[in-house]
Design a protein around this motif. Structure first.
Motif, PDB file in Angstrom:
ATOM      1  N   PRO A  17       0.803  -1.227   0.000  1.00  0.00           N
ATOM      2  CA  PRO A  17       0.000   0.000   0.000  1.00  0.00           C
ATOM      3  C   PRO A  17       0.836   1.278   0.000  1.00  0.00           C
ATOM      4  CG  PRO A  17      -0.866  -1.566   1.578  1.00  0.00           C
ATOM      5  CD  PRO A  17       0.429  -2.128   1.081  1.00  0.00           C
ATOM      6  N   GLU A  18       2.024   1.230   0.555  1.00  0.00           N
ATOM      7  CA  GLU A  18       2.876   2.421   0.644  1.00  0.00           C
ATOM      8  C   GLU A  18       3.609   2.742  -0.666  1.00  0.00           C
ATOM      9  OE1 GLU A  18       2.377   0.365   4.439  1.00  0.00           O
ATOM     10  OE2 GLU A  18       3.201  -0.307   2.553  1.00  0.00           O
ATOM     11  N   TYR A  19       3.707   1.780  -1.542  1.00  0.00           N
ATOM     12  CA  TYR A  19       4.474   1.941  -2.770  1.00  0.00           C
ATOM     13  C   TYR A  19       3.793   2.938  -3.694  1.00  0.00           C
ATOM     14  CZ  TYR A  19       6.953   0.787  -7.034  1.00  0.00           C
ATOM     15  OH  TYR A  19       7.704   0.863  -8.170  1.00  0.00           O
ATOM     16  N   PRO A  20       4.485   3.858  -4.326  1.00  0.00           N
ATOM     17  CA  PRO A  20       5.928   4.089  -4.302  1.00  0.00           C
ATOM     18  C   PRO A  20       6.352   5.190  -3.340  1.00  0.00           C
ATOM     19  CG  PRO A  20       5.009   5.324  -6.107  1.00  0.00           C
ATOM     20  CD  PRO A  20       3.850   4.635  -5.402  1.00  0.00           C
ATOM     21  N   ASP A  21       5.440   5.660  -2.486  1.00  0.00           N
ATOM     22  CA  ASP A  21       5.714   6.839  -1.661  1.00  0.00           C
ATOM     23  C   ASP A  21       6.565   6.593  -0.429  1.00  0.00           C
ATOM     24  OD1 ASP A  21       4.221   8.436  -3.398  1.00  0.00           O
ATOM     25  OD2 ASP A  21       2.368   7.881  -2.374  1.00  0.00           O
ATOM     26  N   ALA A  54       9.606  -6.026  -0.244  1.00  0.00           N
ATOM     27  CA  ALA A  54       9.793  -4.795  -1.012  1.00  0.00           C
ATOM     28  C   ALA A  54       8.434  -4.265  -1.442  1.00  0.00           C
ATOM     29  CB  ALA A  54      10.684  -5.051  -2.218  1.00  0.00           C
ATOM     30  N   GLY A  55       8.453  -3.156  -2.163  1.00  0.00           N
ATOM     31  CA  GLY A  55       7.218  -2.507  -2.575  1.00  0.00           C
ATOM     32  C   GLY A  55       6.424  -3.247  -3.626  1.00  0.00           C
ATOM     33  N   ARG A  56       7.091  -3.668  -4.691  1.00  0.00           N
ATOM     34  CA  ARG A  56       6.393  -4.450  -5.716  1.00  0.00           C
ATOM     35  C   ARG A  56       6.421  -5.913  -5.293  1.00  0.00           C
ATOM     36  NH1 ARG A  56       8.756  -1.710 -11.182  1.00  0.00           N
ATOM     37  NH2 ARG A  56       7.722   0.293 -10.900  1.00  0.00           N
ATOM     38  N   ILE A  57       5.254  -6.436  -4.980  1.00  0.00           N
ATOM     39  CA  ILE A  57       5.162  -7.758  -4.371  1.00  0.00           C
ATOM     40  C   ILE A  57       5.176  -8.880  -5.399  1.00  0.00           C
ATOM     41  CG2 ILE A  57       3.675  -9.256  -2.995  1.00  0.00           C
ATOM     42  CD1 ILE A  57       2.553  -6.685  -1.707  1.00  0.00           C
ATOM     43  N   ALA A  58       4.275  -8.798  -6.358  1.00  0.00           N
ATOM     44  CA  ALA A  58       4.094  -9.918  -7.279  1.00  0.00           C
ATOM     45  C   ALA A  58       3.238  -9.485  -8.455  1.00  0.00           C
ATOM     46  CB  ALA A  58       3.419 -11.072  -6.544  1.00  0.00           C
TER      47      ALA A  58
END
Length: 105
Positions: A17-21, A54-58
């Motif tokens: 949910p935080e990605y990319p901020d 990490a931010g990008r999960i899958a």
């Protein structure tokens, strides 16, 4: 080059949910044991114990006869992914890219 199989595909990227901020804390994913036919779970930043790192999960890849079916299958599968240790949050995925194409069918 191999010939095209004439199937349609939709790939949905799941992100914290935080990605990319901002930095994403580790979370444990609830991932279904079985996937619908022609739908594939493709982890990218997930450990073997389903913990995100990490931010990008899958991503989820759906392959169908029509574009509409591929889009619907991919997003339906994306809705099944949740966090075990953070019930108030779900992975983020964009809906403004593929969904407009559904209006054209």
């Amino acid at each position: 080059f191999p010939s095209h199989d004439r199937l349609q595909r939709c790939f949905v990227v799941l992100a914290s949910p935080e990605y990319p901020d901002g930095a994403a804390p580790p979370r444990t994913l609830a991932i279904p044991d079985e996937w619908p036919a022609h739908t594939e779970w493709i982890p990218s930043s997930v450990d073997a114990d389903h913990t995100t790192k990490a931010g990008r999960i899958a991503g989820i890849l759906a392959t169908e006869e029509s574009e509409k079916s591929a889009i619907e299958s991919a997003y339906r599968a994306a809705q099944k992914i949740t966090f075990l240790n953070d019930k108030d949050q779900k992975p983020h995925y964009r809906t403004d890219i593929a969904f407009p194409n559904l209006r054209n069918d």
